[in-house]
Design a protein around this motif. Structure first.
Motif, PDB file in Angstrom:
ATOM      1  N   ALA A 263    -110.054  33.308   4.208  1.00 43.41           N
ATOM      2  CA  ALA A 263    -110.958  32.548   5.070  1.00 43.41           C
ATOM      3  C   ALA A 263    -110.115  31.646   5.953  1.00 43.41           C
ATOM      4  O   ALA A 263    -109.119  31.073   5.501  1.00 43.41           O
ATOM      5  N   PHE A 264    -110.518  31.465   7.191  1.00 42.61           N
ATOM      6  CA  PHE A 264    -109.694  30.840   8.217  1.00 42.61           C
ATOM      7  C   PHE A 264    -110.594  30.186   9.256  1.00 42.61           C
ATOM      8  O   PHE A 264    -111.804  30.445   9.318  1.00 42.61           O
ATOM      9  N   ASP A 265    -109.999  29.333  10.093  1.00 42.22           N
ATOM     10  CA  ASP A 265    -110.726  28.697  11.183  1.00 42.22           C
ATOM     11  C   ASP A 265    -110.332  29.315  12.515  1.00 42.22           C
ATOM     12  O   ASP A 265    -109.140  29.542  12.785  1.00 42.22           O
ATOM     13  N   THR A 266    -111.327  29.545  13.347  1.00 40.37           N
ATOM     14  CA  THR A 266    -111.131  30.128  14.663  1.00 40.37           C
ATOM     15  C   THR A 266    -112.078  29.439  15.633  1.00 40.37           C
ATOM     16  O   THR A 266    -112.591  28.355  15.347  1.00 40.37           O
ATOM     17  N   PHE A 267    -112.334  30.039  16.807  1.00 38.10           N
ATOM     18  CA  PHE A 267    -113.229  29.405  17.770  1.00 38.10           C
ATOM     19  C   PHE A 267    -113.837  30.448  18.704  1.00 38.10           C
ATOM     20  O   PHE A 267    -113.399  31.600  18.773  1.00 38.10           O
ATOM     21  N   ALA A 268    -114.869  30.013  19.406  1.00 40.75           N
ATOM     22  CA  ALA A 268    -115.448  30.749  20.518  1.00 40.75           C
ATOM     23  C   ALA A 268    -115.613  29.761  21.668  1.00 40.75           C
ATOM     24  O   ALA A 268    -115.569  28.538  21.458  1.00 40.75           O
ATOM     25  N   ALA A 269    -115.795  30.254  22.878  1.00 36.67           N
ATOM     26  CA  ALA A 269    -115.928  29.371  24.040  1.00 36.67           C
ATOM     27  C   ALA A 269    -117.048  29.875  24.947  1.00 36.67           C
ATOM     28  O   ALA A 269    -117.413  31.054  24.926  1.00 36.67           O
ATOM     29  N   SER A 270    -117.576  28.946  25.738  1.00 37.22           N
ATOM     30  CA  SER A 270    -118.715  29.266  26.598  1.00 37.22           C
ATOM     31  C   SER A 270    -118.687  28.390  27.842  1.00 37.22           C
ATOM     32  O   SER A 270    -118.359  27.207  27.770  1.00 37.22           O
TER      33      SER A 270
END
Length: 331
Positions: A263-270
């Motif tokens: 399990a890990f941290d990531t991101f999305a953008a908008s």
């Protein structure tokens, strides 16, 4: 305005959020307990952290801690204890609502109707996030005081059993993050992002809900905004707003599990808060140390005085703690 975020902008977001330096554990529970789900805010010149705890996985309660430097923390007391009865009797996992969303901004909480707010996942059954879970709200005028917040009378505000629940959220609802959107991209003042679990396989996806009074909420859109496939778990969203080359970009930090190892941290953008582009490059935080060898996940990311602080839940075979990674060495 394009609905897909340009790859160059995605790279700029990653560069702005990168935290390669692990400071280590900052909150370690006593034996028999676990800590989880940090969220951090600034109030009257000091830093405060909401986090949750359970003893022997009976159920979650929300606690408060305080710091003067974001590195050394002192635990205070509970702000969402077990309820005497009802839909949230044994689960009360709270997180910040209405924080200043500007990345590198004040990190302070905004008020609505002269109160500070949090949202929380709640449930009536003992255990580790035992289904079904729903979402409730609570408020206070004193977010720095370790005393119970006032829960709304009309809780839960969202439940998997609601008639308008979408297929991806009909089993349970998890962690939520509420922001005030001055642009009214959805046509509403308040926007909630949260992860829900479908019936059957344990897939989790992130969806949206909207409100104009913080008390009555309705789903927004027919589908999730973050979906990492039939084996994916995407959860614990946190929304911030950056400015890149003069253009505002919304950033959603969230954790991933199952579609990639551990399990890990990531991101999305908008660009518009409605259409989200997922980052597919290196993780922001992932298991690398003994204390986070199983999971490094559930992000809360802020920038303060030029340093990025990435708070997360660190899990190994023996313990679940709150840890910190930073954009530059802090030791």
């Amino acid at each position: 305005m394009p609905t897909e975020v340009d790859p160059k902008d995605m790279q700029r977001v990653y560069d702005a959020c990168e935290t390669p330096h692990k400071f280590g554990r900052i909150l370690t529970p006593p034996e028999g307990c676990v800590y989880d789900c940090p969220s951090v805010f600034r109030y009257r010149g000091r830093w405060y952290m909401m986090f949750v705890s359970t003893a022997n996985y009976v159920g979650y309660e929300t606690h408060l801690a305080v710091s003067d430097d974001l590195l050394q923390w002192t635990e205070l007391d509970k702000i969402l204890p077990f309820a005497p009865d009802g839909w949230d009797r044994w689960q009360a996992d709270g997180g910040l609502a209405l924080q200043d969303p500007i990345f590198g901004g004040s990190c302070e909480l905004q008020t609505f109707q002269d109160h500070y707010w949090l949202s929380y996942l709640g449930g009536a059954l003992q255990g580790y996030e035992t289904d079904p879970l729903s979402i409730g709200l609570a408020h206070t005028q004193h977010p720095d005081q370790a005393q119970p917040w006032h829960r709304l009378e009309n809780n839960p505000v969202l439940a998997p059993s609601d008639p308008d629940a979408r297929p991806f959220e009909k089993r349970t609802l998890y962690k939520s993050n509420i922001l005030r959107d001055d642009t009214r991209a959805t046509g509403h003042e308040f926007v909630m992002f949260y992860n829900g679990k479908q019936e059957g396989p344990g897939t989790e996806r992130i969806g949206m809900a909207v409100s104009d009074d913080m008390r009555r909420w309705k789903r927004f859109g027919d589908a999730p905004v973050i979906d990492n496939g039939p084996k994916g778990i995407s959860g614990d969203p946190q929304i911030t707003r950056m400015t890149i080359d003069g253009r505002p970009i919304w950033v959603m930090h969230y954790f991933g599990h199952a579609w990639k190892p551990k399990a890990f941290d990531t991101f999305a953008a908008s660009y518009d808060l409605l259409h989200w582009t997922k980052w597919d490059g290196p993780h922001l935080v992932e298991p690398t140390e003994e204390y986070d060898s199983t999971f490094a996940h559930k992000p809360w990311v802020i920038q303060w005085e030029g340093v990025v602080y990435h708070f997360y839940c660190a899990v190994n075979k023996k313990e679940r703690t709150v840890a910190l990674a930073t954009s530059r060495p802090m030791k």
